[in-house]
Design a protein around this motif. Sequence first.
Motif, PDB file in Angstrom:
ATOM      1  N   ARG A   1      38.344  11.219  13.940  1.00 60.15           N
ATOM      2  CA  ARG A   1      38.321   9.904  14.593  1.00 60.15           C
ATOM      3  C   ARG A   1      37.117   9.690  13.997  1.00 60.15           C
ATOM      4  O   ARG A   1      35.917   9.924  14.706  1.00 60.15           O
ATOM      5  N   PRO A   2      36.869   7.868  13.953  1.00 51.84           N
ATOM      6  CA  PRO A   2      35.473   7.221  13.652  1.00 51.84           C
ATOM      7  C   PRO A   2      34.523   6.627  14.573  1.00 51.84           C
ATOM      8  O   PRO A   2      35.478   6.815  15.648  1.00 51.84           O
ATOM      9  N   GLU A   3      33.738   6.943  15.245  1.00 49.71           N
ATOM     10  CA  GLU A   3      32.856   6.481  15.441  1.00 49.71           C
ATOM     11  C   GLU A   3      32.682   4.898  15.804  1.00 49.71           C
ATOM     12  O   GLU A   3      32.014   4.235  14.648  1.00 49.71           O
ATOM     13  N   LEU A   4      33.091   4.274  17.079  1.00 46.91           N
ATOM     14  CA  LEU A   4      32.647   2.286  16.352  1.00 46.91           C
ATOM     15  C   LEU A   4      32.028   2.132  17.497  1.00 46.91           C
ATOM     16  O   LEU A   4      32.064   1.062  17.393  1.00 46.91           O
ATOM     17  N   GLY A   5      31.491   3.115  18.124  1.00 46.79           N
ATOM     18  CA  GLY A   5      30.713   2.224  19.301  1.00 46.79           C
ATOM     19  C   GLY A   5      29.711   1.116  18.861  1.00 46.79           C
ATOM     20  O   GLY A   5      28.916   0.282  19.529  1.00 46.79           O
ATOM     21  N   TRP A   6      28.659   2.227  17.799  1.00 47.78           N
ATOM     22  CA  TRP A   6      27.856   0.970  17.452  1.00 47.78           C
ATOM     23  C   TRP A   6      28.269  -0.253  16.210  1.00 47.78           C
ATOM     24  O   TRP A   6      27.280  -0.758  15.700  1.00 47.78           O
ATOM     25  N   LEU A   7      29.277   0.041  15.829  1.00 52.87           N
ATOM     26  CA  LEU A   7      30.535  -2.046  15.433  1.00 52.87           C
ATOM     27  C   LEU A   7      30.321  -2.657  16.595  1.00 52.87           C
ATOM     28  O   LEU A   7      31.520  -3.407  16.402  1.00 52.87           O
ATOM     29  N   SER A   8      29.888  -2.341  17.563  1.00 48.94           N
ATOM     30  CA  SER A   8      30.319  -3.606  18.792  1.00 48.94           C
ATOM     31  C   SER A   8      30.355  -4.790  18.365  1.00 48.94           C
ATOM     32  O   SER A   8      31.572  -5.648  18.878  1.00 48.94           O
ATOM     33  N   GLU A   9      29.246  -5.711  17.419  1.00 53.69           N
ATOM     34  CA  GLU A   9      29.616  -6.459  17.781  1.00 53.69           C
ATOM     35  C   GLU A   9      29.283  -7.295  16.378  1.00 53.69           C
ATOM     36  O   GLU A   9      29.168  -8.487  15.957  1.00 53.69           O
ATOM     37  N   VAL A  10      30.367  -6.312  15.549  1.00 55.64           N
ATOM     38  CA  VAL A  10      31.050  -6.448  14.051  1.00 55.64           C
ATOM     39  C   VAL A  10      32.124  -6.921  14.307  1.00 55.64           C
ATOM     40  O   VAL A  10      33.070  -6.310  15.058  1.00 55.64           O
ATOM     41  N   ARG A  11      32.950  -8.190  13.636  1.00 62.05           N
ATOM     42  CA  ARG A  11      34.474  -8.725  13.829  1.00 62.05           C
ATOM     43  C   ARG A  11      35.204  -7.318  13.172  1.00 62.05           C
ATOM     44  O   ARG A  11      35.551  -7.855  11.833  1.00 62.05           O
ATOM     45  N   THR A  12      35.771  -6.780  12.968  1.00 55.72           N
ATOM     46  CA  THR A  12      36.538  -6.236  12.416  1.00 55.72           C
ATOM     47  C   THR A  12      37.830  -6.041  12.810  1.00 55.72           C
ATOM     48  O   THR A  12      37.981  -6.618  13.981  1.00 55.72           O
ATOM     49  N   GLU A  13      38.819  -5.581  12.547  1.00 55.02           N
ATOM     50  CA  GLU A  13      39.750  -5.876  12.467  1.00 55.02           C
ATOM     51  C   GLU A  13      40.927  -4.355  12.234  1.00 55.02           C
ATOM     52  O   GLU A  13      41.179  -4.266  11.116  1.00 55.02           O
ATOM     53  N   LEU A  14      41.357  -3.680  13.125  1.00 53.79           N
ATOM     54  CA  LEU A  14      41.070  -1.948  13.043  1.00 53.79           C
ATOM     55  C   LEU A  14      42.951  -1.547  13.785  1.00 53.79           C
ATOM     56  O   LEU A  14      43.257  -2.794  14.979  1.00 53.79           O
TER      57      LEU A  14
END
Length: 448
Positions: A308-321
């Motif tokens: 599974r992807p580690e997404l914790g350090w992308l919390s301030e980026v506007r991702t659309e998952l």
Amino acid sequence: MDVNVELPVVVIGAGPVGLAAAAELAERGMEPLVLEAGAAPGASVRQWGHVRLFSPWGWLTDPAAERLLARSGWTAPDSEACPTGAEWVADYLAPLAAALGNRVRTGVRVVGVTRRGRDRVVDAGRDSEPLIVRTDGGERITARAVVDASGTWTTANPLGGDGLPAIGELQAGRRVRAAAIPDLSDPGERARYGGRHVVVAGSGHSALTALAGLAALAREVPGTRVSWVLRRSGFGQVFGGGDADQLPARGALGVRASEAVQAGLVEPVFGFRTERVEQVEGGPMVLISDEGHKIDDVDEVLVLTGFRPELGWLSEVRTELDARLQAPVRLAPLIDPNVHSCGTVYPHGAAELGHPEPGFYLAGMKSYGRAPTFLARTGYEQVRSIADALTGDHEAAARVELVLSETGVCGGAGLFDATGSTAGTESGSGCCGPAVPVEDPVGGASSS
Ligand SMILES: Cc1cc2nc3c(=O)[nH]c(=O)nc-3n(C[C@H](O)[C@H](O)[C@H](O)COP(=O)(O)OP(=O)(O)OC[C@H]3O[C@@H](n4cnc5c(N)ncnc54)[C@H](O)[C@@H]3O)c2cc1C
């Protein structure tokens, strides 16, 4: 107009796809900066260096990387041969990183990505302010764009059938081993697994590889017992397309695992969703399912249930998952195992990989989120397209320049059951859309 054109494009991870991204960017005159957490390029691939890939060399090198390498006299390995992970590193990834020179920095872990002066909430300036990449050494690197190719190797799925670690799983220590295919050519590993009761959990290519290896060990070392835990109620398409697979070594993996089952060397345990791991200190373990079924006298567990992807350090980026796969929303429908039960994947590029955050892309294994079936070649096409998009060549970015191999499962081409015969697809349709519900779409499967 992009006001940040002079800034580097930061690529996170010096794996096969991150390094390919750097080569593609450099070829177009942009300045890549690859940040790699490990001590050397290909750090994750090195972890499974003893495993032979099912992709041949012809599928494992990026075209721009080849052109860069050719300048230093590199010659491509035999395109038909399948290397081990260690050979992939030694004969391609390490020379490629060397050719990229100081554009690749090792021992630098990215711990955050954000927009300069803005958290996720602030709208203003997202098109004009650069991205900021924070490292574990306290650096704050200003970037024109960020390609996150950090993979998923370090965040393996647990044994627990519901996605959380089973109760007692973490306490079991090294006897419950995640994302590890034993190196059975190593005397220490042979001694560890030979003559023991080993449980393998998962139904992807890593699990099939481990099962085939353990079955061979069971033939040689008396007392070796191999149980194969599957959440699904039958084999379904787990053995893949056999001879119909356009990657022969991938098809052969399923055949070897199927033969091991037929020979009685591997005992499948269907519908087993592990809830608990119990053990008496020093003694064997017991696995208990959510329905109370037990597997007794277990010495070792290999958890090969995917990533599974580690997404914790992308919390301030506007991702659309995508809610299911944690993959970019436009990519997810192309790779969703609930729909594409065959595992065949279609090429895609910048348009599918972008996010509401300008200049931020997920690429490589991480872009697939929890979906199995990622191939390096897919990743090379992804970063070729992203590099074209960043130069403003949107026509080239949108062009599909890749033909991928079909698994041979879809469209009735061939489905191996435990007897090794072909039984057609469950859906009986083209690619894909299951006519019957997929019980365990990811199946704890990994692409590996
Ligand atoms: C056993 C096994 C067999 C496989 N066989 C095949 C095959 O035959 N064919 C095929 O195409 N694919 C195969 N795969 C899939 C394969 O892993 C991918 O194709 C390929 O490695 C993906 O490359 P990547 O660059 O996306 O990710 P990775 O190879 O995982 O590289 C990611 C890199 O990012 C680094 N990183 C992680 N977090 C950070 C951070 N925060 N900061 C900085 N750096 C970071 C890691 O150290 C790593 O070096 C296999 C996988 C496994 C596990």
